[in-house]
Design a protein around this motif. Structure first.
Motif, short mmCIF file in Angstrom:
data_model
loop_
_atom_site.label_atom_id
_atom_site.label_comp_id
_atom_site.label_asym_id
_atom_site.label_seq_id
_atom_site.Cartn_x
_atom_site.Cartn_y
_atom_site.Cartn_z
N ILE A 20 45.11 19.54 23.09
CA ILE A 20 44.88 18.20 22.55
C ILE A 20 43.62 18.18 21.68
O ILE A 20 42.54 18.52 22.14
CB ILE A 20 44.68 17.15 23.67
CG1 ILE A 20 45.77 17.25 24.73
CG2 ILE A 20 44.64 15.75 23.09
CD1 ILE A 20 45.64 16.22 25.85
N ASP A 21 43.78 17.77 20.44
CA ASP A 21 42.61 17.54 19.58
C ASP A 21 41.86 16.31 20.12
O ASP A 21 42.45 15.48 20.81
CB ASP A 21 43.09 17.29 18.14
CG ASP A 21 41.96 16.83 17.24
OD1 ASP A 21 40.94 17.54 17.16
OD2 ASP A 21 42.08 15.73 16.65
N SER A 22 40.58 16.20 19.81
CA SER A 22 39.78 15.11 20.40
C SER A 22 39.49 13.98 19.39
O SER A 22 40.01 12.87 19.53
CB SER A 22 38.48 15.68 20.96
OG SER A 22 37.80 14.71 21.71
N ASP A 23 38.69 14.26 18.37
CA ASP A 23 38.29 13.21 17.41
C ASP A 23 39.48 12.67 16.63
O ASP A 23 40.20 13.44 15.98
CB ASP A 23 37.30 13.78 16.38
CG ASP A 23 35.90 13.91 16.95
OD1 ASP A 23 35.53 13.05 17.75
OD2 ASP A 23 35.22 14.86 16.58
N GLY A 24 39.66 11.36 16.65
CA GLY A 24 40.73 10.75 15.88
C GLY A 24 42.09 10.88 16.53
O GLY A 24 43.07 10.32 16.05
N CYS A 25 42.13 11.65 17.62
CA CYS A 25 43.40 11.85 18.33
C CYS A 25 43.32 11.14 19.69
O CYS A 25 44.09 10.25 19.98
CB CYS A 25 43.65 13.35 18.49
SG CYS A 25 45.13 13.75 19.42
N VAL A 26 42.32 11.55 20.49
CA VAL A 26 42.09 10.89 21.77
C VAL A 26 41.11 9.71 21.59
O VAL A 26 41.32 8.62 22.10
CB VAL A 26 41.53 11.89 22.81
CG1 VAL A 26 41.13 11.17 24.09
CG2 VAL A 26 42.55 12.98 23.10
N GLY A 226 47.73 16.27 17.73
CA GLY A 226 46.59 16.06 16.83
C GLY A 226 46.88 15.03 15.77
O GLY A 226 48.02 14.63 15.56
N ASP A 227 45.80 14.62 15.09
CA ASP A 227 45.92 13.57 14.06
C ASP A 227 45.73 14.11 12.66
O ASP A 227 45.65 13.33 11.71
CB ASP A 227 44.85 12.49 14.31
CG ASP A 227 43.45 13.05 14.11
OD1 ASP A 227 43.09 13.98 14.86
OD2 ASP A 227 42.74 12.58 13.21
N ALA A 228 45.62 15.45 12.51
CA ALA A 228 45.31 16.01 11.19
C ALA A 228 46.20 17.21 10.87
O ALA A 228 46.66 17.90 11.79
CB ALA A 228 43.84 16.42 11.12
N GLY A 230 45.37 20.04 9.96
CA GLY A 230 44.81 21.26 10.54
C GLY A 230 45.34 21.51 11.95
O GLY A 230 45.50 22.66 12.37
N ASP A 231 45.63 20.43 12.67
CA ASP A 231 46.20 20.57 14.01
C ASP A 231 47.64 21.09 13.92
O ASP A 231 48.06 21.93 14.70
CB ASP A 231 46.19 19.21 14.73
CG ASP A 231 44.79 18.62 14.82
OD1 ASP A 231 43.86 19.37 15.19
OD2 ASP A 231 44.61 17.43 14.51
N GLN A 232 48.35 20.57 12.94
CA GLN A 232 49.73 21.01 12.71
C GLN A 232 49.75 22.49 12.32
O GLN A 232 50.57 23.26 12.81
CB GLN A 232 50.36 20.16 11.60
CG GLN A 232 51.82 20.48 11.36
CD GLN A 232 52.36 19.78 10.12
OE1 GLN A 232 51.79 18.81 9.63
NE2 GLN A 232 53.47 20.27 9.61
MG LIG Z 1 41.30 15.00 14.89
#
Ligand SMILES: [Mg+2]
Length: 296
Positions: A20-26, A226-228, A230-232
Motif C-alpha cells: 500500500i502506498d501512503s501519501d495520497g493513497c491512505v 496506489g494513487d500514482a 509510479g505505483d502502477q
Molecule cells: Mg501516493
C-alpha cells in the motif's frame, strides 16, 4: 539488520500479499505537503522568487496533477526544472535555472534516492549544487514535521484494510522518508495493520515489492494499491495486480476496494477485464501535458 534485509526476511503468514502506498493513497496529505512544504522551499532554494507564480504552477503540476504525481522528490526536481526551462516566463525575467548536472548524474545511478545517500554524495564530492539540494530536502522534512499533523486516513481505508489483513500480509510501499511514515502511521494508530513500512531508504517501490513478495507469493496473489502511475509501474514491473486509488475520488475508490476489489482479488477474478477497466479509468484521471502548453 538493515531495512532492505528486514524487508527480504519478512515472514509469509498468509497466501496473499498487499503493498500500500501512503501519501495520497491512505492519507490525504499530498496537497498540504506539496503546496505548503515542498513548493515554498523549492522556490527559495532554487532561486525562483521572481517567477514564483510559474514555478509554483510547474511544481504543483508535476507533483499533484500529472502522471508524475507521487514520484520521488529528486526525480520531481528534475522534471520541474525541465518544464521550467521550456517556459519563457523564466527567460523573460533573466532567471538562472540551476543545471543540476551532478544531481542528474546521481539520480540515474542511485536507487535509494534519499537524504542518507545524498549526504554521502555531498561528503564525497563537496559539490555546491548537491549541498543546495540537500539543504532543500532537509528543510522540506523539517516543514513537513511542523506542518503535517492530524491528517486522518481517507474514509473507507480502515474498513478495507481490516478486511484485507484477514487474508493478506500487508506492507507500506512508499518513497517518503521512513521517519515521516512511521510518525504518520503511529499517530493514526494504523501501524498495527501492516507488517512493515518501507520508505525511500529501502529502494524504489518496484524493489520493495520484489524484496518483500517476489518468489514468496504467486504474482496473481500480489496486489499493489496506489494513487500514482509510479505505483502502477511498480506493480507492472513485478507482473502483479494493481488497484488505483483515483486522485479526487479517493473515498469512492476505497469503498470500491472494500466492497468489490478485495473479493475479486481473493477469489482470483481480479486479473483480465476487471484489471483492465480499472487501469483505463486511472489513465483518464491524470494528464501528461501541462495546461499552459495546451493553451499555447
Ligand atoms: Mg501516493
Amino acid at each position: 539488520m538493515n531495512p532492505v534485509e528486514q524487508l527480504k526476511a519478512l515472514p509469509k503468514n498468509h497466501d496473499f500479499f498487499i503493498g500500500i502506498d501512503s501519501d495520497g493513497c491512505v492519507f490525504d496529505t499530498m496537497e498540504v505537503k506539496q503546496k505548503e512544504c515542498f513548493c515554498p522551499n523549492f522556490i527559495r532554494h532554487f532561486g525562483f522568487q521572481a517567477a514564483s507564480k510559474y514555478a509554483r504552477e510547474v511544481w504543483e503540476f508535476v507533483n499533484l496533477y500529472s502522471k508524475k504525481r507521487g514520484c520521488n522528490r529528486f526525480l520531481a526536481v528534475e522534471a520541474a526544472l525541465d518544464l521550467i526551462a521550456q517556459r519563457h516566463e523564466f527567460a523573460d525575467r533573466h532567471i538562472a535555472i540551476p543545471p543540476m548536472t551532478e544531481m542528474r548524474a546521481w539520480i540515474t545511478v542511485e536507487n535509494k534516492l534519499g537524504n542518507p545517500t545524498l549526504s554521502e554524495k555531498v561528503r564525497e564530492t563537496n559539490s555546491a549544487e548537491l549541498k543546495m539540494l540537500l539543504a532543500w530536502s532537509k528543510e522540506v522534512n523539517e516543514w513537513i514535521e511542523k506542518t503535517v499533523h492530524d491528517v486522518p486516513p481517507f474514509p473507507g481505508f480502515e474498513d478495507a484494510v481490516k478486511k484485507a489483513r484477514q487474508k493478506a500480509d500487508i506492507i507500506v510501499v512508499s518513497q517518503t522518508p521512513f521517519e515521516a511514515l512511521d510518525r504518520e502511521w503511529k499517530e493514526n494508530k494504523l501501524d498495527g495493520y501492516v507488517n512493515f513500512i518501507a520508505g525511500q531508504e529501502c529502494g524504489t517501490k518496484t524493489e520493495h515489492l520484489q524484496y518483500a513478495a517476489g518468489g514468496k507469493y504467486p504474482p496473481e496473489k500480489i496486489l499493489m494499491l496506489g494513487d500514482a502511475p509510479g505505483d502502477q509501474k511498480a506493480a507492472q514491473a513485478n507482473g502483479v495486480l494493481f488497484f488505483p486509488i483515483i486522485p479526487g475520488h479517493e473515498e469512492d475508490s476505497w469503498a470500491r476496494l472494500g466492497q468489490e476489489g478485495l473479493d475479486r482479488f481473493f477469489a482470483g477474478t481480479f486479473a483480465g477485464e476487471y484489471q483492465k477497466s480499472l487501469l483505463e479509468e486511472f489513465d483518464k484521471a491524470l494528464p501528461s501535458t501541462p495546461p499552459w502548453q495546451k493553451k499555447a
